[in-house]
Design a protein around this motif. Structure first.
Motif, PDB file in Angstrom:
ATOM      1  N   LEU A  69      31.033  61.430  57.224  1.00  0.00           N
ATOM      2  CA  LEU A  69      29.549  61.659  56.998  1.00  0.00           C
ATOM      3  C   LEU A  69      29.016  60.364  56.872  1.00  0.00           C
ATOM      4  O   LEU A  69      27.752  60.668  57.169  1.00  0.00           O
ATOM      5  CB  LEU A  69      29.075  62.947  56.112  1.00  0.00           C
ATOM      6  N   LEU A  70      29.405  59.533  56.099  1.00  0.00           N
ATOM      7  CA  LEU A  70      28.663  58.432  55.940  1.00  0.00           C
ATOM      8  C   LEU A  70      29.243  56.976  56.651  1.00  0.00           C
ATOM      9  O   LEU A  70      30.082  57.251  57.510  1.00  0.00           O
ATOM     10  CB  LEU A  70      29.071  57.245  54.782  1.00  0.00           C
ATOM     11  N   PRO A  71      27.826  56.413  56.561  1.00  0.00           N
ATOM     12  CA  PRO A  71      28.100  55.709  57.715  1.00  0.00           C
ATOM     13  C   PRO A  71      29.369  54.466  57.505  1.00  0.00           C
ATOM     14  O   PRO A  71      29.826  54.563  56.370  1.00  0.00           O
ATOM     15  CB  PRO A  71      26.819  54.171  57.802  1.00  0.00           C
ATOM     16  N   ARG A  72      29.244  54.333  58.521  1.00  0.00           N
ATOM     17  CA  ARG A  72      30.710  52.796  58.627  1.00  0.00           C
ATOM     18  C   ARG A  72      31.002  51.889  57.076  1.00  0.00           C
ATOM     19  O   ARG A  72      31.753  52.035  56.854  1.00  0.00           O
ATOM     20  CB  ARG A  72      31.461  52.081  60.127  1.00  0.00           C
ATOM     21  N   LYS A  73      29.816  51.317  57.754  1.00  0.00           N
ATOM     22  CA  LYS A  73      30.059  49.968  56.024  1.00  0.00           C
ATOM     23  C   LYS A  73      30.258  50.752  54.461  1.00  0.00           C
ATOM     24  O   LYS A  73      30.014  49.764  53.476  1.00  0.00           O
ATOM     25  CB  LYS A  73      28.389  49.556  55.687  1.00  0.00           C
ATOM     26  N   GLU A 116      31.807  53.513  54.536  1.00  0.00           N
ATOM     27  CA  GLU A 116      32.681  55.036  54.603  1.00  0.00           C
ATOM     28  C   GLU A 116      33.348  54.565  53.048  1.00  0.00           C
ATOM     29  O   GLU A 116      33.641  55.269  52.219  1.00  0.00           O
ATOM     30  CB  GLU A 116      33.636  54.760  55.388  1.00  0.00           C
ATOM     31  N   GLY A 117      34.315  53.672  52.625  1.00  0.00           N
ATOM     32  CA  GLY A 117      35.658  52.961  52.021  1.00  0.00           C
ATOM     33  C   GLY A 117      36.377  53.496  52.193  1.00  0.00           C
ATOM     34  O   GLY A 117      37.543  53.137  52.738  1.00  0.00           O
ATOM     35  N   ILE A 118      36.590  55.218  51.798  1.00  0.00           N
ATOM     36  CA  ILE A 118      37.951  55.775  52.684  1.00  0.00           C
ATOM     37  C   ILE A 118      37.095  56.945  52.978  1.00  0.00           C
ATOM     38  O   ILE A 118      36.414  57.056  53.474  1.00  0.00           O
ATOM     39  CB  ILE A 118      37.929  56.075  51.732  1.00  0.00           C
ATOM     40  N   GLY A 119      37.843  57.419  54.204  1.00  0.00           N
ATOM     41  CA  GLY A 119      37.741  58.580  55.040  1.00  0.00           C
ATOM     42  C   GLY A 119      37.631  59.980  54.349  1.00  0.00           C
ATOM     43  O   GLY A 119      38.064  59.828  53.610  1.00  0.00           O
ATOM     44  N   ARG A 120      37.111  61.013  55.023  1.00  0.00           N
ATOM     45  CA  ARG A 120      36.559  62.054  54.629  1.00  0.00           C
ATOM     46  C   ARG A 120      38.201  63.107  54.276  1.00  0.00           C
ATOM     47  O   ARG A 120      38.184  63.250  52.741  1.00  0.00           O
ATOM     48  CB  ARG A 120      35.693  63.053  55.419  1.00  0.00           C
ATOM     49  N   PHE A 156      23.966  61.675  51.093  1.00  0.00           N
ATOM     50  CA  PHE A 156      23.663  61.721  52.058  1.00  0.00           C
ATOM     51  C   PHE A 156      23.197  62.384  53.106  1.00  0.00           C
ATOM     52  O   PHE A 156      22.247  62.414  53.704  1.00  0.00           O
ATOM     53  CB  PHE A 156      24.952  60.088  53.306  1.00  0.00           C
ATOM     54  N   GLY A 157      23.822  63.523  53.547  1.00  0.00           N
ATOM     55  CA  GLY A 157      23.991  64.573  53.679  1.00  0.00           C
ATOM     56  C   GLY A 157      22.500  64.950  53.808  1.00  0.00           C
ATOM     57  O   GLY A 157      21.905  65.902  55.006  1.00  0.00           O
ATOM     58  N   MET A 158      22.212  65.912  52.692  1.00  0.00           N
ATOM     59  CA  MET A 158      20.736  65.826  52.074  1.00  0.00           C
ATOM     60  C   MET A 158      19.979  65.571  52.629  1.00  0.00           C
ATOM     61  O   MET A 158      19.058  65.605  52.516  1.00  0.00           O
ATOM     62  CB  MET A 158      20.682  66.048  50.283  1.00  0.00           C
ATOM     63  N   VAL A 185      37.607  57.628  43.162  1.00  0.00           N
ATOM     64  CA  VAL A 185      36.847  57.035  44.965  1.00  0.00           C
ATOM     65  C   VAL A 185      37.280  58.067  45.229  1.00  0.00           C
ATOM     66  O   VAL A 185      35.852  58.249  46.006  1.00  0.00           O
ATOM     67  CB  VAL A 185      37.713  56.179  45.314  1.00  0.00           C
ATOM     68  N   ALA A 186      38.236  59.228  45.640  1.00  0.00           N
ATOM     69  CA  ALA A 186      37.535  60.917  46.013  1.00  0.00           C
ATOM     70  C   ALA A 186      36.435  61.128  45.846  1.00  0.00           C
ATOM     71  O   ALA A 186      35.178  61.832  46.515  1.00  0.00           O
ATOM     72  CB  ALA A 186      38.896  60.897  46.074  1.00  0.00           C
ATOM     73  N   ARG A 187      35.593  61.166  44.930  1.00  0.00           N
ATOM     74  CA  ARG A 187      34.980  61.843  43.766  1.00  0.00           C
ATOM     75  C   ARG A 187      33.767  61.146  44.223  1.00  0.00           C
ATOM     76  O   ARG A 187      32.669  61.975  44.603  1.00  0.00           O
ATOM     77  CB  ARG A 187      35.014  62.195  42.291  1.00  0.00           C
ATOM     78  N   ASP A 188      33.476  59.929  44.430  1.00  0.00           N
ATOM     79  CA  ASP A 188      32.811  59.121  44.309  1.00  0.00           C
ATOM     80  C   ASP A 188      31.484  59.455  45.986  1.00  0.00           C
ATOM     81  O   ASP A 188      30.950  59.364  46.674  1.00  0.00           O
ATOM     82  CB  ASP A 188      32.325  57.785  44.061  1.00  0.00           C
ATOM     83  N   HIS A 189      32.916  59.344  46.937  1.00  0.00           N
ATOM     84  CA  HIS A 189      32.799  59.330  48.560  1.00  0.00           C
ATOM     85  C   HIS A 189      32.198  61.103  48.788  1.00  0.00           C
ATOM     86  O   HIS A 189      31.381  61.060  49.280  1.00  0.00           O
ATOM     87  CB  HIS A 189      34.646  59.637  48.990  1.00  0.00           C
ATOM     88  N   LEU A 190      32.570  61.579  48.524  1.00  0.00           N
ATOM     89  CA  LEU A 190      32.873  63.287  48.246  1.00  0.00           C
ATOM     90  C   LEU A 190      31.043  63.559  48.128  1.00  0.00           C
ATOM     91  O   LEU A 190      29.846  63.692  48.797  1.00  0.00           O
ATOM     92  CB  LEU A 190      33.070  64.272  48.195  1.00  0.00           C
TER      93      LEU A 190
END
Length: 546
Positions: free
Chosen positions: A185-189, A191-195, A224-226, A213-218
């Motif tokens: 869902l996040l923009p490429r810049k 992302e960090g890691i993929g979903r 971001f979705g909200m 890292v996974a928790r921060d991404h989610l």
């Protein structure tokens, strides 16, 4: 496999597990993978058994060497399992696991099994105990690597879905899910890691760092979705077309001038923002927030007056009847001099002597204009027929409710027809008529004859006793009919307007419920000439009586 695929179509999901999954609201693969763990247990290396009690939960592993059931209080049971650590020695102290009245546990735990347990150690006599700990039986099977020697997820589960089973289902879902089947869902810049990788690491992390890292991404993805949803809704709202609901502001300016205080800078700023919103062709979407006593009601009234001046109606809603009546009293005091018509509607309420009324709204439309403000005169409600007196609680309803009961005090307001202006001589006629019946039909606390309306604060007196010896009081309908009829004839005779209507047929009466209520109405009536600028502050007004 797609995220939207129903679980019932997946051959790796046992059919008996579908029902408990539905109880958790899990129907699709995405539902399963977004049912995130509530915590994680590091099972790569277990700490030694504790030597003292602690308020911090611990996760340990050991072998069951003894089980027992003790009864107390007749049918009540305590199931205990004694746990020893793998490398026990002469100095090692076993740990007692204890469950109260949980009969199914003794069917799940047997001597010789290895358990992973999680709980707070408490000292009970000579033994350290874990009471009602979370536990999981370690089984040496093909799935051992899923549950043991790793950071294991612990899920919010339900009956019929043990941790081991649920963890296995999530593992299978991730195994069948390919990288390209999960959209990030996040923009490429950012992302960090993929979903796909984030889902893998939130459920089965390789390390505590990867878990963070996974928790921060989610979390970032969810916020971001909200934000994107809110932006989409805002854009959709901006594209909608409506109608302006803002008048020229003359009525608002008159209202602000009569207030005994000045608006704060914040109130003035917000009111101007609301005015711009109302003048826009786009629907207003605004939340007014402020501390108690910060002046939100004044701003709301200002917004309502702008809408009323534009030819619309406005409603002020309150969560309780008491608050609704308080707002009604405030609005009546502030808006009545402006010629704005008010009405109150509330739900049923228990009075001291029984059920109260369901107040009716004013049902006719706003159709008459008054002055430049384009507002109707204040018309309240016709009185019940109590010409024969009041011996018990009486309720009736015209445009607004009327509630009479023995030994009651009332604040009454009645207005001239079409806001006819009373001359000084006419006001004197009205005041003398009110005083004429004082101490005969009512006890008078206060009276004020304004140029186009009259305020009274009275307590009807006993007219007679009925056949049972109960006192019968003068009814409000009789009291007001006497005043209105006599004064109308006298005013028309004095001004040469024979037959012209002087008073509105309807009136507003409010039951006084407390001493503080009585004092508030008394102050309001006494200050009415000053607050409405009929005379200057501190000047005498000849047609007030107290």
């Amino acid at each position: 496999m797609e995220l939207s695929q129903p679980l019932e179509e997946c051959d790796w999901v046992p059919r008996p597990r579908l029902t408990p999954l539905r109880r958790l609201g899990i129907v699709t693969v995405e539902d399963l993978l977004t049912h995130f763990p509530r915590r994680h247990e590091d099972r790569r290396e277990f700490a030694g058994f504790p030597r003292d009690e602690s308020e911090v939960p611990i996760c340990i592993c050991g072998e069951v060497v003894k089980t027992s059931v003790r009864r107390f209080g007749g049918w009540k049971k305590i199931f205990e399992a004694t746990l020893e650590e793998d490398s026990a020695n002469a100095l090692s102290q076993p740990l007692v696991l204890r469950w109260f009245n949980m009969h199914y546990v003794q069917k799940m735990i047997a001597t010789g099994q290895r358990l992973v347990v999680f709980g707070k150690p408490k000292l009970r006599g000579q033994w350290l105990c874990l009471e009602h700990p979370e536990f999981e039986v370690i089984e040496n099977d093909d799935e051992m690597s899923i549950h043991f020697r790793r950071i294991a997820p612990i899920y919010p589960a339900t009956e019929g879905l043990p941790q081991r089973v649920f963890r296995g289902l999530v593992y299978e879902a991730l195994r069948h899910l390919r990288e390209g089947e999960v959209e990030t869902l996040l923009p490429r810049k950012l992302e960090g890691i993929g979903r796909r990788e984030a889902l893998q690491q939130i459920h089965f992390p390789e390390s505590t760092e990867a878990l963070a890292v996974a928790r921060d991404h989610l979390v970032f993805s969810e916020f971001f979705g909200m934000q994107m949803t809110i932006a989409s809704r805002r854009a959709g709202l901006a594209s909608r077309r409506g109608a302006a609901h803002c008048g020229p502001g003359d009525l608002l300016e008159r209202f602000l001038r009569q207030l005994p205080f000045d608006l704060t800078d914040a109130q003035a700023r917000v009111l101007e923002e609301v005015r711009r919103d109302l003048a826009s062709l786009q629907p207003m979407n605004r939340l007014l927030q402020g501390d108690v006593g910060s002046g939100k009601t004044v701003v709301s009234i200002g917004a309502m007056l702008l809408a009323v001046e534009a030819g619309f109606q406005a409603a002020l809603m309150a969560p309780t009847q008491i608050l609704a009546e308080q707002h009604y009293a405030v609005l009546g005091r502030w808006l009545e001099p402006l010629g704005v018509r008010l009405a109150l509607r509330t739900g049923t309420r228990k009075e001291e002597t029984g059920l109260g009324p369901l107040f009716a709204a004013v049902e006719d439309e706003v159709d008459a204009a008054l002055g430049s403000a384009g507002c109707q005169p204040a018309v309240f409600g016709s009185l019940p027929n109590t010409a024969r007196g009041v011996a018990e609680t009486v309720y009736s309803r015209g445009r607004l409710p009327h509630f009479e009961r023995p030994w009651a005090k009332y604040a009454i307001t009645f207005t001239t027809r079409n806001r006819r202006q009373l001359s000084e001589s006419a006001r004197e006629i009205v005041l003398q008529s009110i005083l004429r019946w004082k101490d005969h039909r009512y006890e008078l606390y206060a009276a004020c004859v304004m140029p186009d309306h009259v305020h009274l604060l009275i307590e009807p007196m006993v007219e007679r006793d009925d056949d049972e010896g109960k006192p019968v009081f003068y009814g409000l309908a009789r009291i007001l009919h006497t005043i209105k009829s006599w004064t109308a004839n006298e005013i028309n005779r004095a001004e040469g307007t024979k037959g012209a209507a002087v008073w509105e047929r309807e009136s507003f009466d409010r039951l006084i419920r407390s001493q503080s209520d009585l004092q508030e109405k008394f102050r309001y009536i006494m200050r009415n000439p000053w607050d409405t600028n009929v005379v200057g502050q501190g000047e005498d007004y000849a047609w007030v009586w107290d």
